[in-house]
Design a protein around this motif. Structure first.
Motif: not given
Length: 570
Positions: A6-7, A9-11, A14-15, A25, A28-29, A32
């Motif tokens: 899952q992490q 996929q973040l950038s 947010a990451r 996480e 953050a998702e 987003l």
């Protein structure tokens, strides 16, 4: 250890926040997804969700990615390299070219992980781009202010770019008839130009005024009216009709005043509301547009001009579980912005906030705003009674005008609700005597009112300000203490430059008298003390009156002595 799928996929930002432990996480998702759905930035969603402030996010980005941090409030707009980047890139990516040196271009940006923006700027300019981190809430209004001149905007705008949205419901048939009467493109473009000019100048009102032999348009900027245009008299009716159509007013009715509202959408990030008022005069209808910029409600309490001790007292009061806070001052003294700033601070997902206003000037997401309409039977007392059945935590009353409204508001403050409202009085002590004279029992006033703030707005000196040599006797007569005149500060007066259009002033700053209702003041109220008795006790407790607050601003070099003397009583 394998990376969390899952992490991975973040950038971007947010990451980075997840890696730093500042955000989970799943949070953050979710944020987003919300940002994408609402077509806003991740930073805006983070602030709206109370995960961080704009300043905290800017500091985090600066530390995390190693880019310099800049406070745009301290940056001179006139130094901005407006033509270094295509204006479409400026508005599309919310960036500002700060300065160019050789083949390097410093660009203000809120999210340095927006690589697409940086790549497009680099490709378009052929320069090496150096990101400079700034707070997004300061960047967005700056982009809107400097991205294009009014003349260029008028040439570039099409009907799809500049949308005048309506807020009042009227019949489609009436709209079609009205549009036939005022289908005049030059008049439309002229009105648009006036509105854009006013926004760029930071005006608060636009006055369209017909007279017997001439027609003039004036802007109120920093509290002062100045003439900006004198169009031909023959177009006065077309201007009035067009504005009334946009505001969904009755163009056939020219004998009585009318009130309406319209919205000017500048970009997907910024729209401006206008409150419209028409008034029949001897030579036609005078129209005044009040500019209601939502950005004014979110600029933060630090920008209003409270002294540190005043700000601390106010913040302590608004975070109490119940009681009443009153903001007082004449029309145009900034009471609405002060109240909305407090509401913004209090606006959290777990709090139910309702406001009754005439009318609601600035839309605030998350707050239930009610427009008072006496003709329809929705008065302040009626709205307040309804609020009390709606499980409120915080209630804001636009203005206490009569004893019935005052009694219900005080009852709400005594039964576990925080109540904020305004009155038209000269200072804080006078507010208590005004309520006594209205017939409110003294014990109710003493038990319910936590704090009273009186305020004024004075013009802020431009950067062209010049030092003045003023006799000590003049300073003492103005109210300065002998201990103040110690040579540690300089008295400034207005200068003259292109930025302030020769006025010497640019923007405004607030003067405040923040008076908490202490036990000693409660005893004076219970004993039917006078306004003077309350004022004397407040001074003993260290409360600065408006004149003293103004003199402190003079000592800080923010405004001139003439401005303070002209807006405060001795």
């Amino acid at each position: 250890m394998a990376a969390n799928p899952q992490q991975s996929q973040l950038s971007g930002l947010a990451r980075a926040l997840v890696q730093a432990g500042r955000l989970k996480e799943v949070e953050a998702e979710s944020l987003l997804e919300q940002a994408i759905a609402k077509k806003t930035s991740l930073i805006e969603q983070l602030v709206a969700a109370k995960k961080a402030s704009f300043l905290e996010l800017a500091r985090f980005s600066s530390d995390k990615f190693g880019f310099p941090l800049l406070d745009l409030a301290a940056f001179d707009d006139s130094n901005i390299q407006k033509n270094a980047i295509d204006r479409k890139l400026i508005t599309a990516h919310q960036v500002v070219p700060l300065h160019k040196r050789g083949n390097r271009l410093a660009v203000a940006i809120a999210d340095p992980t927006n690589l697409r923006a940086l790549d497009e700027i680099r490709f378009q300019t052929g320069l090496t781009v150096d990101p400079v981190i700034v707070e997004e809430n300061k960047l967005i209004p700056l982009v809107a202010r400097i991205s294009e001149s009014t003349e260029d905007a008028l040439k570039g705008f099409s009907n799809d770019d500049l949308n005048l949205e309506f807020t009042d419901e009227q019949s489609q048939e009436k709209e079609e008839v009205a549009n036939l009467e005022v289908d005049d493109a030059p008049v439309v473009r002229f009105i648009q130009k006036m509105m854009l000019d006013a926004i760029n100048d930071g005006a608060s009102d636009i006055h369209f005024e017909p007279y017997e032999k001439n027609y003039r348009i004036r802007f109120r900027t920093d509290g002062i009216l100045r003439e900006v245009a004198a169009p031909p008299l023959v177009i006065k009716d077309k201007i009035a009709s067009r504005i009334k159509v946009i505001s969904r007013l009755n163009i056939a009715e020219k004998r009585v005043p009318q009130d309406g509202r319209m919205r000017l959408v500048l970009s997907k990030h910024r729209s401006i509301d206008f409150r419209v008022s028409t008034l029949p005069t001897m030579y036609g209808e005078k129209i005044v547009l009040r500019i209601l910029d939502p950005a004014s409600a979110s600029m933060g309490i630090d920008a209003l001009g409270y002294e540190p001790e005043q700000r601390a007292i106010l913040l302590d009061a608004i975070h109490r579980p119940y009681g009443m806070i009153l903001v007082t001052g004449p029309t145009g003294s900034g009471k609405t912005v002060s109240l909305y700033t407090c509401l913004n601070i209090l606006n959290r997902p777990g709090v139910n906030i309702s406001t009754a206003e005439d009318p609601a000037e600035i839309p605030l997401p998350g707050i239930n705003q009610v427009n008072v309409d006496d003709k329809a039977g929705l008065s302040f007392p009626v709205a307040l009674k309804a609020f009390l059945r709606q499980d409120p935590d915080i209630i804001m009353v636009g203005e206490i005008r009569d004893i019935e409204t005052a009694e219900i508001a005080i009852k709400a403050a005594q039964t576990g609700h925080m109540v904020l409202s305004t009155l038209h009085t000269n200072d804080a002590p006078a507010t208590l005597t005004r309520l006594m004279n209205m017939g409110i029992p003294t014990f109710n006033l003493a038990a319910s009112i936590l704090l009273i703030t009186a305020q004024r707005l004075v013009r802020r000196l431009c950067t062209c300000k010049r030092p003045l040599d003023t006799p000590i006797e003049t300073l003492l007569n103005a109210g300065f203490l002998e201990s103040d005149i110690d040579g540690s500060w300089t008295l400034y007066g207005p200068g003259e430059c292109e930025l302030c259009k020769g006025s010497g002033y640019k923007g405004r700053v607030g003067l405040y008298e923040v008076m908490p209702v202490t036990e000693a003041i409660q005893r004076i109220i219970m004993a039917n003390g006078t306004e003077l008795d309350i004022a004397i006790q407040a001074r003993k407790e260290g409360v600065n009156d408006l004149r003293r607050s103004g003199l402190l601003k003079v000592m800080q070099g923010l405004t001139s002595l003439d401005e303070v003397l002209g807006s405060t009583n001795v």
